[in-house]
Design a protein around this motif. Structure first.
Motif, short mmCIF file in Angstrom:
data_model
loop_
_atom_site.label_atom_id
_atom_site.label_comp_id
_atom_site.label_asym_id
_atom_site.label_seq_id
_atom_site.Cartn_x
_atom_site.Cartn_y
_atom_site.Cartn_z
N ARG A 103 0.83 -1.20 0.00
CA ARG A 103 0.00 0.00 0.00
C ARG A 103 0.87 1.26 0.00
NH1 ARG A 103 -5.39 2.49 0.47
NH2 ARG A 103 -4.55 4.54 0.04
N TYR A 104 1.95 1.21 0.79
CA TYR A 104 2.88 2.33 0.85
C TYR A 104 3.51 2.59 -0.52
CZ TYR A 104 7.19 4.87 1.73
OH TYR A 104 8.21 5.77 1.65
N TRP A 105 3.94 1.51 -1.18
CA TRP A 105 4.53 1.68 -2.52
C TRP A 105 3.50 2.27 -3.48
CZ3 TRP A 105 7.07 -3.73 -1.87
CH2 TRP A 105 8.38 -3.58 -1.37
N GLN A 106 2.29 1.76 -3.43
CA GLN A 106 1.25 2.28 -4.32
C GLN A 106 0.99 3.76 -4.04
OE1 GLN A 106 -2.01 -0.48 -3.74
NE2 GLN A 106 -1.23 -1.87 -5.32
N ASP A 107 0.94 4.12 -2.76
CA ASP A 107 0.72 5.52 -2.38
C ASP A 107 1.87 6.41 -2.85
OD1 ASP A 107 -1.69 4.95 -1.23
OD2 ASP A 107 -0.96 4.99 0.84
N SER A 108 3.07 5.81 -2.96
CA SER A 108 4.23 6.59 -3.44
C SER A 108 4.26 6.68 -4.96
CB SER A 108 5.54 5.96 -2.99
OG SER A 108 5.47 5.47 -1.70
N GLY A 109 3.22 6.16 -5.61
CA GLY A 109 3.14 6.27 -7.07
C GLY A 109 3.87 5.16 -7.80
N LEU A 110 4.33 4.15 -7.09
CA LEU A 110 5.02 3.04 -7.76
C LEU A 110 4.00 2.02 -8.24
CD1 LEU A 110 7.93 2.80 -5.20
CD2 LEU A 110 8.12 3.48 -7.60
N ASP A 111 4.34 1.43 -9.38
CA ASP A 111 3.40 0.54 -10.05
C ASP A 111 3.64 -0.90 -9.58
OD1 ASP A 111 1.53 -0.44 -11.73
OD2 ASP A 111 2.61 0.01 -13.59
N ILE A 112 2.82 -1.38 -8.67
CA ILE A 112 2.93 -2.77 -8.24
C ILE A 112 1.51 -3.35 -8.16
CG2 ILE A 112 3.32 -1.95 -5.84
CD1 ILE A 112 4.65 -4.76 -5.33
N ALA A 113 1.24 -4.29 -9.08
CA ALA A 113 -0.13 -4.78 -9.20
C ALA A 113 -0.51 -5.74 -8.08
CB ALA A 113 -0.33 -5.44 -10.57
N THR A 114 0.39 -6.66 -7.75
CA THR A 114 0.03 -7.64 -6.70
C THR A 114 1.20 -7.97 -5.79
OG1 THR A 114 0.60 -9.57 -8.07
CG2 THR A 114 -1.72 -8.86 -8.10
N ILE A 115 0.85 -8.30 -4.56
CA ILE A 115 1.80 -8.86 -3.60
C ILE A 115 1.34 -10.28 -3.27
CG2 ILE A 115 0.59 -7.84 -1.59
CD1 ILE A 115 4.39 -8.20 -1.80
N CYS A 146 -5.30 -6.61 -5.06
CA CYS A 146 -3.84 -6.52 -5.10
C CYS A 146 -3.17 -7.60 -4.26
CB CYS A 146 -3.37 -5.15 -4.60
SG CYS A 146 -3.99 -3.80 -5.61
N LEU A 147 -3.96 -8.37 -3.53
CA LEU A 147 -3.38 -9.43 -2.69
C LEU A 147 -3.54 -10.77 -3.38
CD1 LEU A 147 -2.11 -10.45 -0.01
CD2 LEU A 147 -4.45 -10.62 0.90
N GLN A 148 -2.43 -11.50 -3.43
CA GLN A 148 -2.47 -12.86 -3.97
C GLN A 148 -2.00 -13.81 -2.87
OE1 GLN A 148 0.22 -14.66 -7.40
NE2 GLN A 148 -1.45 -13.47 -8.25
N LEU A 149 -2.82 -14.80 -2.58
CA LEU A 149 -2.42 -15.78 -1.57
C LEU A 149 -1.90 -17.02 -2.26
CD1 LEU A 149 -5.37 -15.40 0.99
CD2 LEU A 149 -3.13 -14.26 0.99
#
Ligand code: C2E
Ligand code: MG
Ligand code: MG
Ligand code: MG
Length: 292
Positions: A103-115, A146-149
């Motif tokens: 969430r922090y990375w996304q808020d910083s404008g970084l493109d990360i689709a899933t963890i 955005c969450l992958q289990l």
């Protein structure tokens, strides 16, 4: 009785058994305090779109830095943590940390689709698992999509009907589901079709076979899994990609994503952030820019 034969008589135990049991107990006792002592942290390994070279996300991998023993690999402690139940609070910590960081990375404008987060059998089978995941998503503000289990094939198959029910609840929340170590767990193909799974992760043992025997049958399992995943509309990720030859083969077979040392080892959050800023892993263009 052994006691009658002297105080130091351990004749009922083989020495190595004794050492193993003691080692287990010591690890268990240390695991129980590791959370409050902040000895855990996460590494992140990028998942790469094999067509474009772009980072699509990361897998969060647990690391334990013990003050005396140094880094203890997951293979040494996850099983013990499962047996004594401490995997539950540890697993919740992993999930919360991974979601908050993403969430922090996304808020910083970084493109990360899933963890992606690994879930153990013990966590997955608990009554409160789905609710706990929901709470963590709400508290961290990470969108469920955005969450992958990641759940291993053998865990899902242990009680296939029960697994389907849990997977469906998670699916209804919008969470993505992946079968980890696919190919090692003897799935019945009829169940595979019933699991509401988004992603198949081909186990690294099959990937590492590619180009190893130098015969026509090299990679045959990998090709079959990719073909099956593509027709079941499941995304296929190859784990443990180390060599250019393996990467070329996977691209030829239209494997969608890959993960492995050829791109990057699992790295700390700061290092991963640098990879995210770079966005494209240029090994795809046959140039390694992130040697480890
Ligand atoms: P996994 O989920 O299948 O994770 C992949 C493992 O392969 C990781 O090992 C990763 O570092 C390693 N790997 C990645 N790329 C390559 C490569 O190119 N070559 C080779 N040889 N290995 C590669 P790691 O981090 O030691 O984790 C081992 C296992 O421990 C994981 O397997 C997973 O089952 C478990 N684990 C790790 N973190 C967690 C966690 O937070 N919770 C739970 N329940 N299990 C975890
Ligand atoms: Mg995994
Ligand atoms: Mg795996
Ligand atoms: Mg594994």
């Amino acid at each position: 009785q052994a006691k009658d034969k002297g105080r130091n008589n351990y004749q009922f135990f083989k020495p190595e058994m004794n050492v193993r049991a003691v080692e287990r107990q010591v690890i268990e006792a240390n695991l129980r305090v590791a959370l409050v002592r902040h000895e855990f942290f996460l590494h992140y390994q990028p998942k790469i779109n094999l067509k474009t070279g772009e980072i699509t996300g990361a897998e969060a991998l647990l690391r334990w830095q013990h003050p005396q023993w140094g880094m203890v690999p997951p293979i040494r402690f996850i099983g013990i943590a499962e047996d004594c139940g401490v995997i539950v609070p540890i697993g919740r910590w992993v999930l919360r940390e991974a979601c908050a960081q993403t969430r922090y990375w996304q808020d910083s404008g970084l493109d990360i689709a899933t963890i992606s987060v690994n879930i153990s059998a013990v966590e997955f089978r608990r009554q409160d698992f789905v609710a706990a995941v929901n709470t963590i998503l709400v508290e961290t503000g990470l969108p469920p999509t955005c969450l992958q289990l990641e759940i291993t094939e053998s865990v899902l198959m242990r009680n296939a009907e029960g697994s389907i029910a849990i997977l469906e609840q998670l699916k209804n929340m919008g969470i993505q589901l992946a079968i980890d170590d696919f190919g090692t767990g003897y799935s019945s193909l009829s169940y595979l079709n019933q699991f509401p799974i988004d992603v198949l992760k081909i186990d690294q043992s099959f990937v590492q076979d590619i180009g190893y025997n130098k015969t026509d049958s090299d990679g045959i399992i990998v090709s079959a899994v990719i073909a099956m995943g593509n027709s079941l509309k499941q995304k296929v990720i190859a784990e443990g990609v180390e060599e250019q030859e393996q990467l070329s083969f996977l691209k030829d077979q239209h494997c969608e994503e890959g993960q492995g040392y050829i791109f990057s080892r699992p790295v700390g959050a700061e290092q991963f952030e640098k990879l995210l800023r770079q966005r494209v892993m240029t090994q795809i263009a046959d140039v390694a820019v992130f040697p480890n």
